[in-house]
Design a protein around this motif. Structure first.
Motif, PDB file in Angstrom:
ATOM      1  N   TRP A 131       0.845  -1.185   0.000  1.00  0.00           N
ATOM      2  CA  TRP A 131       0.000   0.000   0.000  1.00  0.00           C
ATOM      3  C   TRP A 131       0.888   1.245   0.000  1.00  0.00           C
ATOM      4  CZ3 TRP A 131      -4.817   1.335  -0.998  1.00  0.00           C
ATOM      5  CH2 TRP A 131      -5.286   2.588  -0.571  1.00  0.00           C
ATOM      6  N   LEU A 132       0.720   2.122  -1.007  1.00  0.00           N
ATOM      7  CA  LEU A 132       1.459   3.380  -1.090  1.00  0.00           C
ATOM      8  C   LEU A 132       0.672   4.443  -0.329  1.00  0.00           C
ATOM      9  CD1 LEU A 132       2.349   3.211  -4.882  1.00  0.00           C
ATOM     10  CD2 LEU A 132       3.816   2.590  -2.956  1.00  0.00           C
ATOM     11  N   CYS A 133       1.211   4.864   0.801  1.00  0.00           N
ATOM     12  CA  CYS A 133       0.443   5.706   1.720  1.00  0.00           C
ATOM     13  C   CYS A 133       0.136   7.086   1.140  1.00  0.00           C
ATOM     14  CB  CYS A 133       1.194   5.837   3.044  1.00  0.00           C
ATOM     15  SG  CYS A 133       1.440   4.243   3.864  1.00  0.00           S
ATOM     16  N   ASP A 134       1.093   7.700   0.446  1.00  0.00           N
ATOM     17  CA  ASP A 134       0.852   9.035  -0.109  1.00  0.00           C
ATOM     18  C   ASP A 134      -0.129   8.992  -1.275  1.00  0.00           C
ATOM     19  OD1 ASP A 134       2.500  10.094   1.738  1.00  0.00           O
ATOM     20  OD2 ASP A 134       4.220  10.378   0.411  1.00  0.00           O
ATOM     21  N   LEU A 138      -2.633   0.739  -4.203  1.00  0.00           N
ATOM     22  CA  LEU A 138      -1.729  -0.398  -4.168  1.00  0.00           C
ATOM     23  C   LEU A 138      -0.625  -0.236  -5.208  1.00  0.00           C
ATOM     24  CD1 LEU A 138      -4.343  -3.273  -3.831  1.00  0.00           C
ATOM     25  CD2 LEU A 138      -2.774  -2.479  -2.059  1.00  0.00           C
ATOM     26  N   LEU A 139       0.517  -0.823  -4.914  1.00  0.00           N
ATOM     27  CA  LEU A 139       1.638  -0.778  -5.852  1.00  0.00           C
ATOM     28  C   LEU A 139       1.349  -1.707  -7.027  1.00  0.00           C
ATOM     29  CD1 LEU A 139       4.536   0.103  -6.579  1.00  0.00           C
ATOM     30  CD2 LEU A 139       5.366  -1.841  -5.237  1.00  0.00           C
ATOM     31  N   ARG A 140       1.371  -1.132  -8.224  1.00  0.00           N
ATOM     32  CA  ARG A 140       1.234  -1.883  -9.465  1.00  0.00           C
ATOM     33  C   ARG A 140       2.329  -1.425 -10.419  1.00  0.00           C
ATOM     34  NH1 ARG A 140      -3.880  -4.316 -10.363  1.00  0.00           N
ATOM     35  NH2 ARG A 140      -5.453  -3.846  -8.775  1.00  0.00           N
ATOM     36  N   PHE A 141       2.620  -2.256 -11.394  1.00  0.00           N
ATOM     37  CA  PHE A 141       3.606  -1.858 -12.389  1.00  0.00           C
ATOM     38  C   PHE A 141       3.029  -0.754 -13.267  1.00  0.00           C
ATOM     39  CE2 PHE A 141       5.393  -5.991 -11.321  1.00  0.00           C
ATOM     40  CZ  PHE A 141       6.734  -5.638 -11.203  1.00  0.00           C
ATOM     41  N   ARG A 163      -0.229  -4.247 -13.611  1.00  0.00           N
ATOM     42  CA  ARG A 163      -0.165  -5.534 -12.931  1.00  0.00           C
ATOM     43  C   ARG A 163       0.151  -5.354 -11.452  1.00  0.00           C
ATOM     44  NH1 ARG A 163       4.149  -8.553 -14.598  1.00  0.00           N
ATOM     45  NH2 ARG A 163       5.114  -6.754 -15.569  1.00  0.00           N
ATOM     46  N   LEU A 164      -0.575  -6.072 -10.641  1.00  0.00           N
ATOM     47  CA  LEU A 164      -0.434  -5.988  -9.201  1.00  0.00           C
ATOM     48  C   LEU A 164       0.903  -6.566  -8.752  1.00  0.00           C
ATOM     49  CD1 LEU A 164      -2.027  -5.355  -6.516  1.00  0.00           C
ATOM     50  CD2 LEU A 164      -2.625  -7.800  -6.519  1.00  0.00           C
ATOM     51  N   VAL A 165       1.550  -5.881  -7.817  1.00  0.00           N
ATOM     52  CA  VAL A 165       2.746  -6.405  -7.164  1.00  0.00           C
ATOM     53  C   VAL A 165       2.298  -7.139  -5.903  1.00  0.00           C
ATOM     54  CG1 VAL A 165       4.873  -5.796  -5.959  1.00  0.00           C
ATOM     55  CG2 VAL A 165       4.244  -4.600  -8.072  1.00  0.00           C
ATOM     56  N   TYR A 166       2.631  -8.409  -5.784  1.00  0.00           N
ATOM     57  CA  TYR A 166       2.163  -9.193  -4.643  1.00  0.00           C
ATOM     58  C   TYR A 166       3.180 -10.280  -4.307  1.00  0.00           C
ATOM     59  CZ  TYR A 166       0.958 -12.718  -8.129  1.00  0.00           C
ATOM     60  OH  TYR A 166       1.019 -13.630  -9.146  1.00  0.00           O
ATOM     61  N   GLY A 167       3.025 -10.858  -3.130  1.00  0.00           N
ATOM     62  CA  GLY A 167       3.904 -11.937  -2.709  1.00  0.00           C
ATOM     63  C   GLY A 167       3.190 -12.891  -1.788  1.00  0.00           C
ATOM     64  N   THR A 168       3.833 -14.011  -1.497  1.00  0.00           N
ATOM     65  CA  THR A 168       3.217 -15.043  -0.668  1.00  0.00           C
ATOM     66  C   THR A 168       3.622 -14.956   0.795  1.00  0.00           C
ATOM     67  OG1 THR A 168       5.004 -16.574  -1.233  1.00  0.00           O
ATOM     68  CG2 THR A 168       3.017 -16.620  -2.614  1.00  0.00           C
ATOM     69  N   HIS A 169       4.534 -14.038   1.122  1.00  0.00           N
ATOM     70  CA  HIS A 169       4.898 -13.841   2.526  1.00  0.00           C
ATOM     71  C   HIS A 169       5.216 -12.364   2.749  1.00  0.00           C
ATOM     72  CE1 HIS A 169       9.212 -13.611   1.498  1.00  0.00           C
ATOM     73  NE2 HIS A 169       8.922 -14.546   0.619  1.00  0.00           N
ATOM     74  N   GLU A 170       5.266 -11.960   3.998  1.00  0.00           N
ATOM     75  CA  GLU A 170       5.309 -10.547   4.340  1.00  0.00           C
ATOM     76  C   GLU A 170       6.576  -9.849   3.856  1.00  0.00           C
ATOM     77  OE1 GLU A 170       4.171  -7.767   8.220  1.00  0.00           O
ATOM     78  OE2 GLU A 170       4.555  -9.925   8.441  1.00  0.00           O
ATOM     79  N   SER A 180      11.004  -4.570  -5.737  1.00  0.00           N
ATOM     80  CA  SER A 180      11.488  -3.517  -4.840  1.00  0.00           C
ATOM     81  C   SER A 180      11.921  -2.275  -5.609  1.00  0.00           C
ATOM     82  CB  SER A 180      12.637  -4.039  -3.968  1.00  0.00           C
ATOM     83  OG  SER A 180      13.730  -4.464  -4.761  1.00  0.00           O
ATOM     84  N   LYS A 181      12.464  -2.451  -6.805  1.00  0.00           N
ATOM     85  CA  LYS A 181      12.833  -1.292  -7.624  1.00  0.00           C
ATOM     86  C   LYS A 181      11.596  -0.501  -8.034  1.00  0.00           C
ATOM     87  CE  LYS A 181      17.274  -2.626  -9.664  1.00  0.00           C
ATOM     88  NZ  LYS A 181      17.981  -2.946 -10.931  1.00  0.00           N
ATOM     89  N   GLU A 182      10.518  -1.217  -8.335  1.00  0.00           N
ATOM     90  CA  GLU A 182       9.276  -0.536  -8.694  1.00  0.00           C
ATOM     91  C   GLU A 182       8.764   0.294  -7.515  1.00  0.00           C
ATOM     92  OE1 GLU A 182       6.201   0.456 -11.412  1.00  0.00           O
ATOM     93  OE2 GLU A 182       8.107  -0.580 -11.701  1.00  0.00           O
ATOM     94  N   LEU A 183       8.867  -0.248  -6.313  1.00  0.00           N
ATOM     95  CA  LEU A 183       8.466   0.498  -5.118  1.00  0.00           C
ATOM     96  C   LEU A 183       9.308   1.749  -4.952  1.00  0.00           C
ATOM     97  CD1 LEU A 183       7.024   0.845  -2.376  1.00  0.00           C
ATOM     98  CD2 LEU A 183       8.821  -0.602  -1.384  1.00  0.00           C
TER      99      LEU A 183
END
Length: 276
Positions: A131-134, A138-141, A163-170, A180-183
């Protein structure tokens, strides 16, 4: 009862200057969801094989993307199956995979060439997103470059949902440099201006971290207020590991890792490419 779900998605390849790029998907659409693994694999393989037989190879940049060693291996595989070369007499890929190649061999060849119009994914009931607070999203490409406006849609650039950026663990961002570069690209230009409240409840610790990373981080003090009031800025692009300890100290973080369930994930996937 297992909570594992199997998701099959059709890929939409990015159109480059001369061909469709097999490693660059502009997004994808959900084909089907399964709870049985064997069933999911069987459906996925049939979809891949059917797509291979329906699409000519010359529309795709396979020969530019696949290494010579893998292409040679694929050629040897096809010759062993049918006695037919993967290449024409001019050294280019043949126009299409022979339709009389059996299903298993066609699937195997498609995997070697990364010629996969469908992908199979495995999910549990827990997925993590950013989640991008500003931006409050949600972070997407970001939007793919489309030099020829292939979609012929004047609203394509404003209606695109990436495209959604997602993962299977925190901690999935720490293991995926592409994500992470996209973030970092998204948050490093979001400088917060006119800040009149302290940015952290632990100013000494924040200052210590900033001082140890002076080549990466800077702090612009709001001169009208005390030292702990102002905004952070990047001097150079940091690594993800350098962002996390600072983000954790901020009263208003730059981003948050949020947990979602499978149904929510499907809703987010279905938003991709809406309006295109």
């Amino acid at each position: 009862m297992s909570n594992i779900k199997y998701l099959i998605r059709r890929q939409h390849f990015l159109r480059g200057h001369d061909s469709l790029e097999i490693d660059s998907a502009t997004g994808s659409t959900i084909h089907s969801i399964h709870t049985d693994k064997d069933e999911a694999i069987a459906v996925w393989k049939k979809l891949v094989v059917d797509a291979v037989r329906e699409n000519d190879l010359y529309h795709y940049d396979i020969q530019d993307r696949i290494s010579e060693d893998v292409l040679k291996e694929a050629d040897q595989y096809l010759q062993a199956q049918l006695g037919t070369s993967l290449f024409s007499e001019y050294g280019n890929l043949i126009d299409y995979i022979p339709h009389h190649l059996n299903d298993d061999a066609t699937f195997e060849l498609a995997q070697k060439l990364r010629f996969l119009h469908y992908q199979l994914y495995e999910f549990t009931d827990t997925t993590y997103v950013v989640w991008l607070c500003d931006d409050e999203c949600l972070l997407r490409f970001g939007h793919p470059f489309d030099p020829y406006n292939f979609h012929n849609d004047p609203d394509y650039y404003t209606s695109y949902i990436g495209r959604l950026v997602y993962g299977t663990h925190e901690n999935f961002l720490a293991e995926n440099e592409h994500f992470s570069k996209e973030l970092i690209e998204r948050i490093k230009f979001n400088g917060r201006s006119n800040i009149v409240e302290p940015i952290t409840d632990q100013p000494e610790l924040l200052e210590q971290i900033l001082n140890s990373n002076q080549t990466t981080w800077g702090f612009e003090k709001n001169r009208r207020y005390e030292d702990n009031i102002g905004r952070l800025k990047f001097r150079f692009s940091p690594k993800y590991a350098e962002i996390v300890p600072i983000n954790d100290l901020l009263k208003e973080p730059l981003f948050e890792i949020r947990k979602i369930d499978f149904d929510t994930l499907i809703e987010l996937f279905n938003q991709e490419h809406e309006g295109c």
